[in-house]
Design a protein around this motif. Structure first.
Motif, short mmCIF file in Angstrom:
data_model
loop_
_atom_site.label_atom_id
_atom_site.label_comp_id
_atom_site.label_asym_id
_atom_site.label_seq_id
_atom_site.Cartn_x
_atom_site.Cartn_y
_atom_site.Cartn_z
N ARG A 1 15.82 0.59 -2.52
CA ARG A 1 14.48 0.54 -2.25
C ARG A 1 13.48 1.25 -3.10
NH1 ARG A 1 15.07 -2.96 0.15
NH2 ARG A 1 15.80 -3.14 2.46
N THR B 1 9.21 2.02 -4.01
CA THR B 1 8.04 2.20 -3.60
C THR B 1 7.08 2.77 -4.74
OG1 THR B 1 8.44 2.30 -1.35
CG2 THR B 1 6.33 2.62 -1.78
N LEU C 1 8.23 -6.21 -5.98
CA LEU C 1 7.56 -5.62 -4.82
C LEU C 1 6.37 -6.48 -4.58
CD1 LEU C 1 7.68 -2.27 -6.89
CD2 LEU C 1 9.43 -3.12 -5.41
N VAL D 1 1.09 -3.57 -0.02
CA VAL D 1 1.08 -3.00 1.26
C VAL D 1 -0.54 -3.09 1.39
CG1 VAL D 1 1.24 -1.36 3.03
CG2 VAL D 1 2.99 -1.54 1.06
N LEU E 1 -0.43 0.59 -2.54
CA LEU E 1 1.30 0.71 -2.66
C LEU E 1 1.66 -0.76 -2.74
CD1 LEU E 1 1.84 3.17 0.34
CD2 LEU E 1 1.66 3.69 -1.97
N THR F 1 5.91 -2.33 -2.54
CA THR F 1 6.96 -1.89 -2.19
C THR F 1 8.02 -3.03 -1.50
OG1 THR F 1 8.12 -0.28 -0.60
CG2 THR F 1 6.44 -1.72 0.25
N ASN F 2 9.33 -2.80 -1.68
CA ASN F 2 10.31 -3.86 -1.22
C ASN F 2 10.75 -3.26 0.09
OD1 ASN F 2 11.97 -2.00 -2.20
ND2 ASN F 2 12.79 -3.21 -3.86
N ASP F 3 10.39 -2.09 0.61
CA ASP F 3 10.81 -1.50 1.69
C ASP F 3 9.94 -2.13 2.88
OD1 ASP F 3 11.24 0.14 4.04
OD2 ASP F 3 11.22 1.82 2.71
N ALA G 1 6.35 -0.95 4.87
CA ALA G 1 5.11 -1.81 4.84
C ALA G 1 4.50 -2.25 6.46
CB ALA G 1 5.38 -3.03 4.17
N ARG H 1 6.24 5.74 -9.69
CA ARG H 1 7.26 5.49 -8.44
C ARG H 1 6.82 6.74 -7.33
NH1 ARG H 1 12.50 3.15 -10.15
NH2 ARG H 1 12.01 2.40 -12.05
N VAL I 1 8.12 8.92 0.80
CA VAL I 1 8.24 7.83 1.32
C VAL I 1 8.57 8.30 2.79
CG1 VAL I 1 9.61 5.68 1.84
CG2 VAL I 1 8.97 6.45 -0.46
#
Ligand code: URA
Length: 257
Positions: free
Chosen positions: A77, A79, A114, A117, A129, A131-133, A137, A243, A249
């Motif tokens: 993960r 962000t 990524l 958001v 932001l 992210t791949n989380d 998101a 990061r 996070v």
């Protein structure tokens, strides 16, 4: 059980996560929706249908299918917060060939894919932001998160106090009243002919800041997001990113209201 074995079992268990968490982190559904899908028997793990909510799986190893779609294996993960410059679109591709936030990150050597958001307009700058989380998101974009977003805005003319109060208590946009906002003049910059204000909102509707001021007959000349929750853009120049630390996070995933 010998110590080494116990260690392996403990390690395997720490790799297990609740199915609804895995599904929401993959961005396939919110946690609540994922729970509903599990109860409806629309989720399987390694070919076996699961209906129990407490069920755990290993997101790196197990084959998880949700309503006919494979959940991609979880990678690391990541962000980052980016200082989006003016003249850049908050998307991964742009059919018109304009600079995108994804190409900005790629250019500076970041390989991970990524997703932004939310959005900042082409002519807006500031904190975005990426992210791949999926869980982060989904949470930040949900109304439940109530994450405060602070913007600095330059208008073509000053706001009367009564106008400011009216905007603060909420106006109807797209048939729904906006949540209360806070607007304050921005120090000496607010005394200029084209004054600056700071506006804090807890939602992020389409072109919300611009449309709110337009309702009072003002043109937004500049718009910059300077803070999101406890994160501030201060130390990043336009185009720069950093990061987020795991603790940052974690804090972002807590309700902000
Ligand atoms: N509100 C807007 O109108 N534009 C943005 O980019 C962000 C918030």
């Amino acid at each position: 059980m010998i110590a080494a074995e116990r260690g392996r079992v403990a390690e395997a268990q720490t790799l297990l996560e609740r199915l609804q968490k895995i599904i929401s982190e993959a961005g396939l559904a919110s946690r609540r929706k994922a729970e509903e899908l599990i109860r409806q028997g629309r989720v399987s793990v390694n070919g076996v249908t699961v209906t129990e909510l407490g069920t755990k799986a290993n997101p790196d190893r197990d084959r998880i299918v949700v309503a006919g779609r494979n959940v991609p294996r979880a990678g690391p993960r990541l962000t980052v917060m980016l200082h989006k410059p003016v003249g850049c679109v908050s998307t991964l591709h742009d059919p018109e060939g304009r600079l995108t936030v994804a190409s900005l990150l790629r250019r500076s050597g970041l390989k991970a894919r990524l997703y932004p958001v939310g959005r900042l307009d082409y002519y807006s700058s500031g904190l975005l932001l990426m992210t791949n989380d999926g869980e982060l998101a989904n949470f930040l974009m949900s109304r439940a998160s109530a994450v405060p977003r602070v913007y600095q805005v330059k208008l073509d003319s000053a706001l009367e106090t009564a106008e400011r109060k009216r905007l603060e208590s909420g106006i109807v946009l797209d048939g729904r009243k906006t949540e209360p906002v806070r607007i304050r003049p921005l120090g000496a910059l607010s005394e200029r002919k084209k004054p600056w204000y700071e506006i804090t909102l807890v939602e992020g509707r389409y072109h919300q800041v611009r449309r709110m001021f337009e309702r009072r007959g003002r043109q937004v000349i500049k718009l910059k997001r300077v803070r999101l929750a406890f994160l501030s853009i201060e130390r990043l120049a336009p185009g720069e990113w950093r990061r987020l630390a795991p603790l940052e996070v974690k804090r972002l995933k807590e309700p902000h209201a």
